[in-house]
Design a protein around this motif. Structure first.
Motif, PDB file in Angstrom:
ATOM      1  N   PHE A 165       0.830  -1.203   0.000  1.00 37.04           N
ATOM      2  CA  PHE A 165       0.000   0.000   0.000  1.00 37.04           C
ATOM      3  C   PHE A 165       0.865   1.253   0.000  1.00 37.04           C
ATOM      4  CE2 PHE A 165      -2.148   3.328   2.520  1.00 37.04           C
ATOM      5  CZ  PHE A 165      -3.241   3.565   1.698  1.00 37.04           C
ATOM      6  N   ILE A 166       1.891   1.267   0.817  1.00 39.62           N
ATOM      7  CA  ILE A 166       2.783   2.439   0.891  1.00 39.62           C
ATOM      8  C   ILE A 166       3.509   2.640  -0.433  1.00 39.62           C
ATOM      9  CG2 ILE A 166       4.863   3.346   2.001  1.00 39.62           C
ATOM     10  CD1 ILE A 166       3.925   2.024   4.584  1.00 39.62           C
ATOM     11  N   ALA A 167       3.987   1.547  -1.031  1.00 42.77           N
ATOM     12  CA  ALA A 167       4.729   1.643  -2.284  1.00 42.77           C
ATOM     13  C   ALA A 167       3.859   2.164  -3.424  1.00 42.77           C
ATOM     14  CB  ALA A 167       5.309   0.280  -2.651  1.00 42.77           C
ATOM     15  N   ASP A 168       2.556   1.978  -3.337  1.00 42.69           N
ATOM     16  CA  ASP A 168       1.642   2.387  -4.415  1.00 42.69           C
ATOM     17  C   ASP A 168       1.192   3.839  -4.308  1.00 42.69           C
ATOM     18  OD1 ASP A 168       1.752  -0.098  -5.571  1.00 42.69           O
ATOM     19  OD2 ASP A 168      -0.081  -0.847  -4.624  1.00 42.69           O
ATOM     20  N   GLN A 169       1.619   4.568  -3.269  1.00 42.00           N
ATOM     21  CA  GLN A 169       1.150   5.948  -3.085  1.00 42.00           C
ATOM     22  C   GLN A 169       1.865   6.894  -4.053  1.00 42.00           C
ATOM     23  OE1 GLN A 169      -1.575   6.483  -1.095  1.00 42.00           O
ATOM     24  NE2 GLN A 169      -1.341   4.247  -1.102  1.00 42.00           N
ATOM     25  N   PRO A 170       1.100   7.570  -4.945  1.00 42.44           N
ATOM     26  CA  PRO A 170       1.740   8.438  -5.939  1.00 42.44           C
ATOM     27  C   PRO A 170       2.045   9.844  -5.442  1.00 42.44           C
ATOM     28  CG  PRO A 170      -0.624   8.328  -6.340  1.00 42.44           C
ATOM     29  CD  PRO A 170      -0.347   7.426  -5.169  1.00 42.44           C
ATOM     30  N   ALA A 171       1.358  10.306  -4.401  1.00 43.24           N
ATOM     31  CA  ALA A 171       1.545  11.691  -3.937  1.00 43.24           C
ATOM     32  C   ALA A 171       2.952  11.890  -3.411  1.00 43.24           C
ATOM     33  CB  ALA A 171       0.521  12.037  -2.857  1.00 43.24           C
ATOM     34  N   GLY A 205       6.013  12.584  -1.357  1.00 42.30           N
ATOM     35  CA  GLY A 205       6.298  12.631   0.072  1.00 42.30           C
ATOM     36  C   GLY A 205       5.389  11.774   0.936  1.00 42.30           C
ATOM     37  N   LEU A 206       4.298  11.225   0.370  1.00 44.27           N
ATOM     38  CA  LEU A 206       3.362  10.475   1.201  1.00 44.27           C
ATOM     39  C   LEU A 206       3.929   9.113   1.607  1.00 44.27           C
ATOM     40  CD1 LEU A 206       0.675  10.227   2.610  1.00 44.27           C
ATOM     41  CD2 LEU A 206      -0.356   9.472   0.445  1.00 44.27           C
ATOM     42  N   ALA A 207       4.567   8.404   0.675  1.00 45.77           N
ATOM     43  CA  ALA A 207       5.153   7.101   1.009  1.00 45.77           C
ATOM     44  C   ALA A 207       6.197   7.222   2.119  1.00 45.77           C
ATOM     45  CB  ALA A 207       5.742   6.443  -0.241  1.00 45.77           C
ATOM     46  N   PRO A 208       7.143   8.192   2.054  1.00 49.73           N
ATOM     47  CA  PRO A 208       8.073   8.347   3.182  1.00 49.73           C
ATOM     48  C   PRO A 208       7.370   8.693   4.489  1.00 49.73           C
ATOM     49  CG  PRO A 208       8.919   9.469   1.231  1.00 49.73           C
ATOM     50  CD  PRO A 208       7.512   9.054   0.907  1.00 49.73           C
ATOM     51  N   GLN A 242      -1.768  24.147   3.859  1.00 52.67           N
ATOM     52  CA  GLN A 242      -1.252  23.004   3.111  1.00 52.67           C
ATOM     53  C   GLN A 242      -0.780  23.468   1.744  1.00 52.67           C
ATOM     54  OE1 GLN A 242      -4.233  20.175   1.710  1.00 52.67           O
ATOM     55  NE2 GLN A 242      -2.883  18.475   2.214  1.00 52.67           N
ATOM     56  N   VAL A 243       0.349  22.953   1.302  1.00 50.97           N
ATOM     57  CA  VAL A 243       0.909  23.352   0.017  1.00 50.97           C
ATOM     58  C   VAL A 243       0.235  22.574  -1.109  1.00 50.97           C
ATOM     59  CG1 VAL A 243       3.000  23.381  -1.391  1.00 50.97           C
ATOM     60  CG2 VAL A 243       3.124  23.947   1.044  1.00 50.97           C
ATOM     61  N   ALA A 244      -0.060  23.272  -2.208  1.00 56.03           N
ATOM     62  CA  ALA A 244      -0.546  22.659  -3.436  1.00 56.03           C
ATOM     63  C   ALA A 244       0.361  23.104  -4.575  1.00 56.03           C
ATOM     64  CB  ALA A 244      -1.987  23.081  -3.715  1.00 56.03           C
ATOM     65  N   VAL A 245       0.741  22.176  -5.442  1.00 50.22           N
ATOM     66  CA  VAL A 245       1.636  22.509  -6.552  1.00 50.22           C
ATOM     67  C   VAL A 245       1.100  21.913  -7.845  1.00 50.22           C
ATOM     68  CG1 VAL A 245       3.667  22.583  -5.050  1.00 50.22           C
ATOM     69  CG2 VAL A 245       3.103  20.470  -6.247  1.00 50.22           C
ATOM     70  N   SER A 246       1.515  22.494  -8.948  1.00 50.33           N
ATOM     71  CA  SER A 246       1.308  21.913 -10.267  1.00 50.33           C
ATOM     72  C   SER A 246       2.675  21.648 -10.874  1.00 50.33           C
ATOM     73  CB  SER A 246       0.514  22.865 -11.169  1.00 50.33           C
ATOM     74  OG  SER A 246      -0.741  23.161 -10.609  1.00 50.33           O
ATOM     75  N   GLY A 247       2.709  20.738 -11.850  1.00 50.87           N
ATOM     76  CA  GLY A 247       3.974  20.413 -12.496  1.00 50.87           C
ATOM     77  C   GLY A 247       4.723  19.324 -11.762  1.00 50.87           C
ATOM     78  N   PRO A 248       6.044  19.245 -11.934  1.00 52.69           N
ATOM     79  CA  PRO A 248       6.834  18.197 -11.274  1.00 52.69           C
ATOM     80  C   PRO A 248       6.694  18.282  -9.758  1.00 52.69           C
ATOM     81  CG  PRO A 248       8.119  19.347 -12.946  1.00 52.69           C
ATOM     82  CD  PRO A 248       6.863  20.131 -12.777  1.00 52.69           C
ATOM     83  N   SER A 290       8.273  17.017  -6.094  1.00 53.43           N
ATOM     84  CA  SER A 290       9.407  16.430  -5.386  1.00 53.43           C
ATOM     85  C   SER A 290       8.946  15.863  -4.058  1.00 53.43           C
ATOM     86  CB  SER A 290      10.486  17.489  -5.145  1.00 53.43           C
ATOM     87  OG  SER A 290      10.047  18.415  -4.151  1.00 53.43           O
ATOM     88  N   ALA A 291       9.843  15.161  -3.391  1.00 56.44           N
ATOM     89  CA  ALA A 291       9.529  14.608  -2.073  1.00 56.44           C
ATOM     90  C   ALA A 291      10.048  15.502  -0.957  1.00 56.44           C
ATOM     91  CB  ALA A 291      10.145  13.216  -1.934  1.00 56.44           C
ATOM     92  N   SER A 292      10.464  16.732  -1.303  1.00 59.09           N
ATOM     93  CA  SER A 292      11.086  17.599  -0.302  1.00 59.09           C
ATOM     94  C   SER A 292      10.093  18.151   0.695  1.00 59.09           C
ATOM     95  CB  SER A 292      11.806  18.759  -1.001  1.00 59.09           C
ATOM     96  OG  SER A 292      10.883  19.538  -1.748  1.00 59.09           O
ATOM     97  N   THR A 293       8.844  18.270   0.301  1.00 57.79           N
ATOM     98  CA  THR A 293       7.829  18.786   1.220  1.00 57.79           C
ATOM     99  C   THR A 293       6.506  18.140   0.899  1.00 57.79           C
ATOM    100  OG1 THR A 293       6.765  20.792   2.088  1.00 57.79           O
ATOM    101  CG2 THR A 293       7.250  20.749  -0.260  1.00 57.79           C
TER     102      THR A 293
END
Length: 274
Positions: free
Chosen positions: A73-79, A81-84, A122-128, A130-133
């Motif tokens: 389940f954790i490995a399948d999370q696409p968002a 930073g969510l898996a870490p 809460q931060v929302a982004v478009s485009g690439p 990262s797992a930084s935040t």
């Protein structure tokens, strides 16, 4: 004066005290002991209720933090930073409460979710991404904010094109009785993106030629607002490099809504019905 053997500071007294404490676990530092609750609370701050419910269901079906179901389940999370973040929770579970079942962790998460407390921005982004935040894609956040409206939606955008998921969610809001006000820049023909919406959706343009309407806002009732750089276009919501923030502090959101409602007052001659 002689003291009873149990009170003596000699070997006999120490041996008696040791017999009562030998089986007690060593005390953890307060920082370590509070780590798992803090991580669960942070997950509640990040995810919407429907996503948290899914996490709780997966947890309840697992026996321990090493369960392969949980790892998949954790490995399948696409968002981003969510898996870490979930992996960190599993490590804290293993270190601090190894005898607790997945059902127990699920109950703790549900308790944290149900406890009323101010939610951080809460931060929302478009485009690439990262797992930084911890962040979520603007397109999904926009739909979530619209879906949370029960009485009113106030939406402002400089440009609008496509964005079918957003338009469809606005239509669902109208169907459940939500008043919708769209503040759009006339020079970009943004209103054409919403042509399929019912006639009683209120569309507003700026009066005069001094400046343009350049704000980007989605405000649900007076409790949640998405602010950012993204217009309501397919590229801005998903592909462009855009940045936004979701506010869930009613005191802040109320002031934003009041300002835009003031812009719509006819006597102020700032906005006019399309």
């Amino acid at each position: 004066m002689n003291r009873p053997d149990g009170d003596r500071g000699g070997p006999g007294g120490l041996e008696k005290k040791s017999s009562h404490t030998a089986d007690l676990p060593a005390a953890r530092s307060s920082a370590l002991a509070n780590r798992l609750p803090r991580l669960l609370a942070a997950l509640c701050d990040r995810l919407p209720e429907d996503r948290l419910t899914i996490v709780e269901q997966v947890l309840a079906a697992t026996a321990n933090p090493q369960d392969p179901l949980l790892s998949r389940f954790i490995a399948d999370q696409p968002a981003a930073g969510l898996a870490p973040q979930l992996s960190e929770i599993m490590r804290a579970w293993s270190a601090e409460a190894p005898l607790m079942t997945g059902q127990g962790i699920a109950l703790a998460l549900a308790t944290a979710r149900s406890f009323p407390r101010p939610r951080p921005a809460q931060v929302a982004v478009s485009g690439p991404m990262s797992a930084s935040t911890p962040a979520r894609l603007t397109s999904g956040v926009a739909v979530e904010v619209i879906r949370s409206a029960r009485t009113s939606l106030l939406i402002a955008s400089f440009a609008a094109h496509g964005a079918r998921n957003v338009v469809a969610e606005i239509e669902r809001a109208v169907d459940r009785g939500v008043r919708v006000d769209l503040l759009l820049e006339e020079s970009t023909q943004a209103s054409t993106a919403f042509a399929a919406l019912p006639d009683h959706v209120h569309i507003w343009h700026r009066t005069g030629t001094a400046g343009v309407l350049h704000a980007k806002l989605i405000a649900a009732d007076r409790h949640t607002a998405l602010l950012g750089s993204a217009n309501l276009t397919d590229r801005a919501l998903s592909d462009n490099i855009e940045l936004g923030v979701v506010l869930r502090d009613p005191h802040v959101v109320e002031s934003l809504v009041d300002h835009f409602r003031w812009l719509l007052v006819p006597e102020n001659q700032i906005m006019r019905p399309a």
